[in-house]
Structures are given as C-alpha cells and as structure tokens.
Write a protein that holds these residues in place. Structure first.
Motif, PDB file in Angstrom:
ATOM      1  N   SER A  84      51.682  38.102  28.852  1.00 33.25           N
ATOM      2  CA  SER A  84      50.293  38.073  29.312  1.00 33.25           C
ATOM      3  C   SER A  84      50.249  38.220  30.829  1.00 33.25           C
ATOM      4  CB  SER A  84      49.618  36.752  28.925  1.00 33.25           C
ATOM      5  OG  SER A  84      49.577  36.596  27.528  1.00 33.25           O
ATOM      6  N   TYR A  85      49.306  39.033  31.285  1.00 34.57           N
ATOM      7  CA  TYR A  85      49.058  39.243  32.716  1.00 34.57           C
ATOM      8  C   TYR A  85      47.783  38.495  33.062  1.00 34.57           C
ATOM      9  CZ  TYR A  85      47.481  41.708  36.929  1.00 34.57           C
ATOM     10  OH  TYR A  85      47.018  42.017  38.187  1.00 34.57           O
ATOM     11  N   ILE A  86      47.847  37.645  34.100  1.00 34.77           N
ATOM     12  CA  ILE A  86      46.726  36.761  34.410  1.00 34.77           C
ATOM     13  C   ILE A  86      46.381  36.835  35.896  1.00 34.77           C
ATOM     14  CG2 ILE A  86      45.945  34.347  34.484  1.00 34.77           C
ATOM     15  CD1 ILE A  86      47.786  33.817  32.103  1.00 34.77           C
ATOM     16  N   ILE A  87      45.104  37.011  36.168  1.00 34.99           N
ATOM     17  CA  ILE A  87      44.557  36.854  37.516  1.00 34.99           C
ATOM     18  C   ILE A  87      43.571  35.702  37.451  1.00 34.99           C
ATOM     19  CG2 ILE A  87      43.205  37.885  39.366  1.00 34.99           C
ATOM     20  CD1 ILE A  87      44.159  40.603  38.462  1.00 34.99           C
ATOM     21  N   SER A  88      43.806  34.691  38.271  1.00 32.82           N
ATOM     22  CA  SER A  88      42.934  33.526  38.257  1.00 32.82           C
ATOM     23  C   SER A  88      42.506  33.200  39.680  1.00 32.82           C
ATOM     24  CB  SER A  88      43.668  32.326  37.647  1.00 32.82           C
ATOM     25  OG  SER A  88      42.820  31.211  37.605  1.00 32.82           O
ATOM     26  N   SER A  89      41.200  33.164  39.878  1.00 35.59           N
ATOM     27  CA  SER A  89      40.636  32.827  41.183  1.00 35.59           C
ATOM     28  C   SER A  89      39.317  32.103  40.949  1.00 35.59           C
ATOM     29  CB  SER A  89      40.411  34.099  42.014  1.00 35.59           C
ATOM     30  OG  SER A  89      39.377  34.879  41.449  1.00 35.59           O
ATOM     31  N   PRO A  90      38.778  31.450  41.979  1.00 34.33           N
ATOM     32  CA  PRO A  90      37.503  30.748  41.798  1.00 34.33           C
ATOM     33  C   PRO A  90      36.383  31.662  41.317  1.00 34.33           C
ATOM     34  CG  PRO A  90      38.547  30.067  43.849  1.00 34.33           C
ATOM     35  CD  PRO A  90      39.362  31.205  43.313  1.00 34.33           C
ATOM     36  N   ALA A  91      36.471  32.965  41.644  1.00 33.96           N
ATOM     37  CA  ALA A  91      35.385  33.874  41.290  1.00 33.96           C
ATOM     38  C   ALA A  91      35.676  34.716  40.056  1.00 33.96           C
ATOM     39  CB  ALA A  91      35.094  34.795  42.474  1.00 33.96           C
ATOM     40  N   ASN A  92      36.928  34.704  39.578  1.00 30.92           N
ATOM     41  CA  ASN A  92      37.249  35.633  38.506  1.00 30.92           C
ATOM     42  C   ASN A  92      38.451  35.116  37.702  1.00 30.92           C
ATOM     43  OD1 ASN A  92      37.121  37.959  36.962  1.00 30.92           O
ATOM     44  ND2 ASN A  92      38.467  39.112  38.309  1.00 30.92           N
ATOM     45  N   TYR A  93      38.441  35.424  36.417  1.00 34.75           N
ATOM     46  CA  TYR A  93      39.596  35.116  35.561  1.00 34.75           C
ATOM     47  C   TYR A  93      39.799  36.290  34.614  1.00 34.75           C
ATOM     48  CZ  TYR A  93      42.700  32.957  32.170  1.00 34.75           C
ATOM     49  OH  TYR A  93      43.768  32.696  31.351  1.00 34.75           O
ATOM     50  N   VAL A  94      40.996  36.880  34.677  1.00 38.72           N
ATOM     51  CA  VAL A  94      41.331  38.009  33.804  1.00 38.72           C
ATOM     52  C   VAL A  94      42.648  37.700  33.113  1.00 38.72           C
ATOM     53  CG1 VAL A  94      41.950  40.450  33.701  1.00 38.72           C
ATOM     54  CG2 VAL A  94      40.140  39.704  35.244  1.00 38.72           C
ATOM     55  N   SER A  95      42.677  37.823  31.812  1.00 36.66           N
ATOM     56  CA  SER A  95      43.913  37.637  31.049  1.00 36.66           C
ATOM     57  C   SER A  95      43.980  38.715  29.980  1.00 36.66           C
ATOM     58  CB  SER A  95      43.940  36.256  30.402  1.00 36.66           C
ATOM     59  OG  SER A  95      45.067  36.132  29.553  1.00 36.66           O
ATOM     60  N   THR A  96      45.096  39.429  29.951  1.00 39.81           N
ATOM     61  CA  THR A  96      45.259  40.461  28.936  1.00 39.81           C
ATOM     62  C   THR A  96      46.718  40.547  28.531  1.00 39.81           C
ATOM     63  OG1 THR A  96      44.777  42.772  28.385  1.00 39.81           O
ATOM     64  CG2 THR A  96      45.659  42.349  30.580  1.00 39.81           C
ATOM     65  N   ASP A  97      46.955  41.033  27.315  1.00 38.57           N
ATOM     66  CA  ASP A  97      48.314  41.183  26.814  1.00 38.57           C
ATOM     67  C   ASP A  97      48.925  42.460  27.364  1.00 38.57           C
ATOM     68  OD1 ASP A  97      47.880  38.924  25.339  1.00 38.57           O
ATOM     69  OD2 ASP A  97      47.353  39.995  23.517  1.00 38.57           O
ATOM     70  N   LEU A  98      50.226  42.431  27.578  1.00 34.29           N
ATOM     71  CA  LEU A  98      50.909  43.647  27.989  1.00 34.29           C
ATOM     72  C   LEU A  98      52.284  43.719  27.351  1.00 34.29           C
ATOM     73  CD1 LEU A  98      52.385  43.582  31.605  1.00 34.29           C
ATOM     74  CD2 LEU A  98      52.076  41.548  30.219  1.00 34.29           C
ATOM     75  N   LYS A  99      52.804  44.919  27.320  1.00 38.72           N
ATOM     76  CA  LYS A  99      54.140  45.180  26.791  1.00 38.72           C
ATOM     77  C   LYS A  99      54.923  45.909  27.872  1.00 38.72           C
ATOM     78  CE  LYS A  99      54.561  46.178  22.528  1.00 38.72           C
ATOM     79  NZ  LYS A  99      54.458  46.825  21.201  1.00 38.72           N
ATOM     80  N   ILE A 100      56.154  45.458  28.114  1.00 35.99           N
ATOM     81  CA  ILE A 100      57.005  46.073  29.137  1.00 35.99           C
ATOM     82  C   ILE A 100      58.266  46.598  28.455  1.00 35.99           C
ATOM     83  CG2 ILE A 100      58.282  45.733  31.284  1.00 35.99           C
ATOM     84  CD1 ILE A 100      56.391  43.402  31.897  1.00 35.99           C
TER      85      ILE A 100
END
Length: 408
Positions: free
Chosen positions: A55-71
């Motif tokens: 899972s790739y995650i960006i977490s900040s007070p204004a935004n939260y993004v989480s999505t699955d990825l394959k490498i």
C-alpha cells in the motif's frame, strides 16, 4: 411518495459516495510515483519472478490517500480496489491466481490461503463450517473438495466433525494431501467440565472412501491459565505447498498486571516436530541456540531457519531436523532504515533453494531492501533496493507498506 423519500435519499447518498470515491481515486492516481527494484550488485534476473504487493500512503492534515500497488522487476502499477473490494478485504496473490486459473472450482470457496493445498496434480480445499443457534455454534462439518488437474474432475463431500457435542469452534490452519489422504490441521476450542480448553488437532480423511480414518489431538493447552498466556503457531514456508511433517512453535508468556497495563515478565518457546507418515512427534532442541534471541522464521524441506538482527545485519541460522545439526550462519547486510525506528526482521520467503528478503516498510526518506540468497551456500545472488524511479521535492512525504512476497 412521501414514505419513500428516506429510502431515495439513502440510495442517492450511496451513489454520490461511490462516485466521489472513484473521482478522488482517478484524480489521485495522476500523482502516484513510479517505484523500481534497483540493482546494487548481482544478477537482476534473480528478481524477474518477484512480485511485491503493498500500500502507498500519503497522510497530511489536509489530505489522505491510500491505494494498493504492485512492484515487480518491470516497475510499479497501482490497482485501486473497488468500493466493494475495500469492504470485503484484501485477497492474497495466491488466491487471486487460483481464482483466475480455476474459476469454477474456486467459486464459493473462502479466500483464505491456509484452506488450500496445491501441487502439480491436485488442488485441495477444506473448511470447517457450522451453524449458530441460541445455544451457540453447533453442527460442525468439514467441507472438502479436491480438483484433479489432469481431467478437471472434482471430488466434493461433507463430513461431520467428530466429538461435535464438545466442540465450540474449529479453525482450519493448514491442509495437506499425501497420496489419497487429506490431512486437516485445526485449532479447536473444546468444552469441558471446567469451561474451555484449546487443542491443536489433526484429522485424516481417505479420499476414496470419503471417511475419517484418524483423529488426533497433537497438543492440548489453555490459552489463558492464571497468569500464563500460551500461543501455538504453525510454522511453514508456503501455505499451499506439500509438507510431510508439521512444525509447531509453542510460546508461553508469564504476565503481570501493572497499574494501567499488562506486561510480560518471562517467556519460553518450544519447537514441536510431527511426522505425518509415522505419526510421531518430538520436541526439537537446537544446541547452542536461544529461542528468545532467534526467531523461527521459515521452513524449507527438513531444514528450519532462525533469524535475528544484529545492528544492520540479518543473521540466518539453518538447522537440519533429521541430523540435529546447526549449520553455519549466513549474514545479510541491510541498508534500509526508518528514522527513529529499530531495524525489524524483514519479510522472508523461500522458493526452489533461494531466499528472498524484502523490507516491510519504506518512506520518502529511506529505500527498502531486496536481497536474494542461495540457501545452500549462503551466497548473495542479488542485492538491491526498492526506490523511486525519479525523486523530486514535489513528491512530498509518503509511506510504503509491503504485505506480501510472491514468487512466480
């Protein structure tokens, strides 16, 4: 019309919610970075068959993004799960591939890896089902299906779980198929005069006669007994692979209740080896090896492997069961570190004599380790890192969590 307005509002809200979910996912996908397995040394072909899910995650007070990825060796790909998939949960790669290759057989099966066995000839499945009544769980049955890959014929049947009146729960933790016998290894909660106790159990079922031929409790224990917590773990390499023996790790922890928490004051571990053919079990004593300092991580054939971390090194100690012999350690230098966090034992998998080591976690300030080692010689065949293909300040802070290694 008025009496339907609430239902209509709920439906409209769900549709808008799903629409918003997909719009946000599509907008966020444009900013997802590309990850690659970069070679530091060795042969890049050693990771051609490696698949990493996370899972790739960006977490900040204004935004939260989480999505699955394959490498993979070819790069990274994102596969945001559908709204329904996010509710149902994550399917391991093994299950996804079984569903693609054997769609009809997999229909209606519970998507848990430990319920399946697979080799070149057969795909087997076993599940413990039950009903719920006012008196609790009852009517326990094994649902068994075996696919013969040669002719696509399926042998399916149901058997009652023995001693059903004393069973409170049955959890299947492994399935093995040896010739015409299917072995179902379970963790049972059993009723008794004093309450409940736990059993690590094994059932043997003849596929030709569709009858239970043996029923044995490998271990009987109580999870919580006064201040002692007992936990039994089945140790294996690949959950679907063929094994002619079972290795159990028994852990006992002495607990003490403090002011606002419970802490462990003492612990001990015991390794138990059970041979499916001879029905013999024995306690494994590894000479000169402390189980408190070394983690039993994986099994390959009749060799079990212990791991520990010393500074930036992963130290792997092989132990051959049949010969009661500890082999020479081999050491893997790890590069990746997460700031202000201790170095953890990474994900480990073994296939065809090769050991794959991958970091669980990386972030915008650190890369993740990828190492391939020949487990016979201890020679490092590949050393690399999971890293951004192109790094920039615009990328911002992120975290990457890997939850599965899969080798094609």
């Amino acid at each position: 019309m008025r009496k339907y307005w609430k239902s209509m509002a709920i439906v409209i809200g769900i549709v808008l919610g799903i629409g918003t979910f997909y719009v946000n996912s599509a907008m966020s996908a444009e900013n997802y970075p590309d990850f690659a397995i970069q070679t530091l040394s060795g042969d890049p072909e050693e990771v051609e068959s490696l698949v990493l899910d996370g899972s790739y995650i960006i977490s900040s007070p204004a935004n939260y993004v989480s999505t699955d990825l394959k490498i993979t060796a070819q790069g990274s790909s994102y596969h945001s799960r559908s709204f329904l998939d996010r509710i149902i949960g994550y399917y391991p790669t093994v299950i996804k591939e079984l569903q693609e290759e054997h769609r009809t057989f997999m229909r209606g099966k519970h998507p848990m890896v430990n319920l399946f066995f697979e080799d070149n000839e057969f795909l087997a499945y076993a599940y413990a089902d039950h009903r719920i009544s006012s008196l609790g769980p009852n009517n326990f049955n094994f649902e068994i299906s075996v696919l013969n890959k040669a002719d696509d014929k399926v042998n399916s049947f149901t058997l009652e779980v023995p001693d059903e009146e004393n069973v409170n729960h049955v959890f299947v933790i492994d399935v093995q198929l040896v010739e015409d016998t299917i072995y179902i290894i379970t963790q049972n909660m059993m009723r008794n005069n004093e309450g409940f106790n736990d059993e690590m159990h094994i059932y043997e079922i003849d596929l030709v006669s569709q009858e239970l031929t043996n029923n044995e409790a490998l271990l009987k224990y109580t999870q919580w007994n006064e201040d002692i917590h007992t936990h039994i773990q089945l140790v294996e390499n690949s959950p679907t692979a063929a094994n002619k023996h079972i290795i159990l790790l028994k852990m006992e922890e002495a607990m003490m209740e403090a002011a606002e928490s419970i802490r462990v004051t003492d612990s001990k571990q015991e390794i138990i080896f059970y041979n499916l053919a001879t029905k013999e079990n024995e306690t494994v004593n590894v000479p000169g090896l402390s189980l408190e300092e070394n983690q039993l991580s994986f099994v390959e054939g009749s060799t079990i492997y212990f791991t520990r971390i010393e500074e930036q090194e992963l130290i792997i100690t092989p132990y051959r069961l049949g010969e009661n012999q500890v082999d020479q350690d081999f050491r893997i230098q790890l590069q990746a570190t997460i700031e202000n966090e201790p170095l953890q034992i990474p994900m480990i998998s073994v296939k065809e004599g090769k050991l794959y080591v991958v970091s669980y976690q990386m972030d915008s300030n650190s890369n993740g380790d990828v190492v391939v080692v020949d487990i016979q010689t201890g020679k490092t065949l590949f050393e690399g890192q999971i890293a951004l293909e192109t790094s920039s300040e615009e990328q911002g802070k992120f975290e990457l969590y890997l939850n599965e290694i899969y080798i094609n």
